[in-house]
Scaffold this motif. Structure first.
Motif, short mmCIF file in Angstrom:
data_model
loop_
_atom_site.label_atom_id
_atom_site.label_comp_id
_atom_site.label_asym_id
_atom_site.label_seq_id
_atom_site.Cartn_x
_atom_site.Cartn_y
_atom_site.Cartn_z
N TRP A 92 6.22 -22.76 0.59
CA TRP A 92 5.10 -22.53 1.51
C TRP A 92 4.79 -21.04 1.62
O TRP A 92 3.63 -20.64 1.58
CB TRP A 92 5.44 -23.11 2.88
N LYS A 93 5.83 -20.22 1.72
CA LYS A 93 5.61 -18.78 1.81
C LYS A 93 4.99 -18.24 0.52
O LYS A 93 4.07 -17.40 0.56
CB LYS A 93 6.93 -18.06 2.10
N ASP A 94 5.47 -18.73 -0.63
CA ASP A 94 4.91 -18.28 -1.90
C ASP A 94 3.44 -18.69 -2.03
O ASP A 94 2.61 -17.92 -2.51
CB ASP A 94 5.70 -18.86 -3.07
N PHE A 95 3.15 -19.90 -1.58
CA PHE A 95 1.78 -20.40 -1.65
C PHE A 95 0.86 -19.55 -0.77
O PHE A 95 -0.25 -19.16 -1.21
CB PHE A 95 1.74 -21.86 -1.20
N GLN A 96 1.28 -19.25 0.43
CA GLN A 96 0.46 -18.43 1.33
C GLN A 96 0.30 -17.02 0.77
O GLN A 96 -0.78 -16.41 0.91
CB GLN A 96 1.08 -18.38 2.73
N TRP A 97 1.31 -16.49 0.14
CA TRP A 97 1.23 -15.16 -0.45
C TRP A 97 0.18 -15.13 -1.56
O TRP A 97 -0.66 -14.24 -1.62
CB TRP A 97 2.60 -14.78 -0.99
N ARG A 98 0.23 -16.14 -2.44
CA ARG A 98 -0.73 -16.17 -3.55
C ARG A 98 -2.15 -16.34 -3.04
O ARG A 98 -3.08 -15.67 -3.51
CB ARG A 98 -0.38 -17.30 -4.52
N ARG A 99 -2.34 -17.24 -2.08
CA ARG A 99 -3.69 -17.46 -1.54
C ARG A 99 -4.14 -16.23 -0.76
O ARG A 99 -5.30 -15.84 -0.81
CB ARG A 99 -3.72 -18.68 -0.63
N GLY A 100 -3.20 -15.62 -0.02
CA GLY A 100 -3.57 -14.50 0.83
C GLY A 100 -4.06 -13.29 0.04
O GLY A 100 -5.05 -12.66 0.41
N LEU A 101 -3.37 -12.98 -1.05
CA LEU A 101 -3.78 -11.84 -1.85
C LEU A 101 -5.19 -12.01 -2.39
O LEU A 101 -5.97 -11.06 -2.44
CB LEU A 101 -2.80 -11.65 -3.01
N TYR A 127 -11.02 -9.58 5.07
CA TYR A 127 -10.95 -8.52 6.07
C TYR A 127 -11.80 -7.31 5.67
O TYR A 127 -12.29 -6.58 6.55
CB TYR A 127 -9.50 -8.11 6.31
N ALA A 128 -11.99 -7.11 4.37
CA ALA A 128 -12.91 -6.05 3.94
C ALA A 128 -14.33 -6.38 4.38
O ALA A 128 -15.05 -5.51 4.90
CB ALA A 128 -12.84 -5.90 2.42
N ALA A 129 -14.74 -7.64 4.18
CA ALA A 129 -16.07 -8.06 4.62
C ALA A 129 -16.19 -7.98 6.14
O ALA A 129 -17.24 -7.57 6.67
CB ALA A 129 -16.36 -9.48 4.14
N LEU A 130 -15.13 -8.35 6.83
CA LEU A 130 -15.15 -8.29 8.29
C LEU A 130 -15.27 -6.85 8.78
O LEU A 130 -15.95 -6.58 9.78
CB LEU A 130 -13.88 -8.94 8.85
N THR A 159 -9.58 -8.00 -8.42
CA THR A 159 -8.90 -7.86 -9.71
C THR A 159 -7.53 -7.20 -9.57
O THR A 159 -6.53 -7.72 -10.10
CB THR A 159 -9.79 -7.08 -10.70
N PRO A 160 -7.41 -6.08 -8.86
CA PRO A 160 -6.06 -5.51 -8.67
C PRO A 160 -5.12 -6.46 -7.93
O PRO A 160 -3.94 -6.54 -8.26
CB PRO A 160 -6.33 -4.24 -7.84
N LEU A 161 -5.65 -7.18 -6.94
CA LEU A 161 -4.80 -8.11 -6.20
C LEU A 161 -4.36 -9.27 -7.08
O LEU A 161 -3.23 -9.76 -6.95
CB LEU A 161 -5.56 -8.63 -4.98
N ASN A 162 -5.22 -9.71 -7.98
CA ASN A 162 -4.84 -10.77 -8.90
C ASN A 162 -3.72 -10.31 -9.83
O ASN A 162 -2.83 -11.09 -10.19
CB ASN A 162 -6.05 -11.22 -9.73
N ARG A 163 -3.76 -9.02 -10.22
CA ARG A 163 -2.67 -8.50 -11.06
C ARG A 163 -1.36 -8.48 -10.29
O ARG A 163 -0.31 -8.83 -10.83
CB ARG A 163 -3.03 -7.09 -11.55
N VAL A 164 -1.42 -8.08 -9.02
CA VAL A 164 -0.21 -8.09 -8.19
C VAL A 164 0.32 -9.50 -8.04
O VAL A 164 1.52 -9.75 -8.15
CB VAL A 164 -0.51 -7.46 -6.81
N ARG A 165 -0.59 -10.44 -7.83
CA ARG A 165 -0.19 -11.83 -7.68
C ARG A 165 0.44 -12.35 -8.95
O ARG A 165 1.45 -13.07 -8.93
CB ARG A 165 -1.41 -12.69 -7.31
#
Length: 362
Positions: A79-88, A95-98, A350-356
């Motif tokens: 569950w934590k891994d799933f939330q991490w992947r979705r969150g990134l 939050y950038a849009a917000l 794109t950078p976040l996808n690389r981190v993920r």
């Protein structure tokens, strides 16, 4: 040309693009230009697609974990891994849009900021009974984030033999909540904006994923039948009274019927249409829009706000409501939305996808 796995994803991206373009058009142009078309189908398509893809992913995670005979210990870490992947991929651009919204709408957002920060915008809208100016689209993002939090619990804790029943009961909550929405008034003015009001889209999309996961073929003729019957019935029910057909009492179930039809659309598009429609969905423009559809959705409602603060002359003058000036405004909305989307994709997603990706390899 043979229908490959790549073409299947391509055509689904094309459908994402059409859904997103419809949503933008609905939000950008005057009501007279909308011709009373059901553009909300585009949003519903995204919700069914979310249920389908997320459930398929969760089922595969469960298969791998249970194959390793890890007992029940794997669920919390998964569950934590799933939330991490979705969150990134999703939360940080949100939050950038917000932040952009807050810069241009600070007086409006300040007293209600916690609703947005905590992904509870839909609850806020249900309580006040109106669409917030410039940030109304955040309600569906809030609902999806809430879905990501609890849906893994449903998929991973339900016994396998009861998974179909769990999904059906989950989906049934939506039409029932719409049918008995008066029970929630007050405190809610728009109870349909609470998360359970769209559970049928998520649940039926998830049920489709379960069927596919258990071997039901995408090539089955049943999917085409569901597409025609489900989508056709929705359109008849939605538009029939406007053309003289007698009203009916199954309004709370319209969306449920549509969600079944949209499953048929997803299945047939996954195999690929070998006709002019399929070729159209595979065009480069629709592919790009489909790939960036999340960013477009995040920023498309902010563009009119930003331009209203910076280029207010677009709304002024004797021709403010003329076709050329409305067309110019719409073109400016599209250009600014595209610029913000590209910037978000290049510098955030794109950078976040690389981190993920690195996290997944680890």
């Amino acid at each position: 040309m043979s229908v490959t796995t790549q073409s299947r994803a391509i055509q689904l991206d094309g459908l994402r693009a059409l859904a997103m373009l419809g949503i933008c058009w609905d939000h950008w142009v005057p009501k007279a230009w909308n011709f009373n078309l059901p553009y909300e189908i585009g949003l519903y398509f995204f919700l069914v697609l979310t249920g389908y893809f997320i459930t398929g992913s969760l089922l595969r995670i469960r298969d791998r974990a249970e194959a390793k005979a890890e007992g029940g210990k794997w669920r919390w870490q998964a569950w934590k891994d799933f939330q991490w992947r979705r969150g990134l991929r999703i939360i940080i651009p949100y939050y950038a849009a917000l932040t952009i919204a807050f810069v241009f709408l600070a007086p409006t957002l300040w007293h209600n900021l916690y609703w947005y920060l905590l992904y509870l915008t839909n609850i806020h809208i249900a309580l006040i009974g109106e669409w917030p100016h410039g940030t109304s689209h955040f309600w569906s993002i809030a609902i999806q984030q809430q879905f990501y939090l609890f849906w893994p619990v449903v998929i991973w804790l339900s016994p396998r033999r009861f998974l179909p029943l769990a999904m059906i009961l989950f989906a049934a909550m939506a039409p029932l909540s719409r049918y008995f929405e008066y029970l929630f008034m007050p405190p809610f003015v728009w109870p349909g904006k609470i998360s359970w009001g769209v559970f049928d889209f998520f649940g039926i999309g998830g049920l489709m994923a379960l069927l596919i996961h258990r071997g039901f073929p995408l090539s089955s003729r049943i999917w085409k039948i569901l597409m025609v019957v489900g989508c056709g019935a929705y359109l008849v029910f939605e538009f029939g009274p406007r053309f003289g057909l007698p009203p009916n009492r199954i309004g709370p179930f319209y969306a449920t019927i549509l969600s079944v039809g949209l499953c048929g659309v997803i299945a047939t598009a996954s195999l690929g249409w070998r006709n002019i429609a399929g070729k159209f969905l595979e065009t480069a423009f629709l592919q790009k829009v489909g790939l960036l559809s999340y960013g477009i959705y995040l920023y498309h409602n902010l563009a009119p706000i930003i331009l209203g603060k910076t280029l207010s002359f677009l709304w002024m003058g004797p021709y403010a409501d003329s076709v050329p000036q409305i067309a110019l405004r719409t073109a400016c909305f599209a250009a600014l939305t595209w610029a913000m989307t590209i910037a978000s994709w290049k510098y955030l997603e794109t950078p976040l996808n690389r981190v993920r990706g690195k996290g997944l390899k680890g």
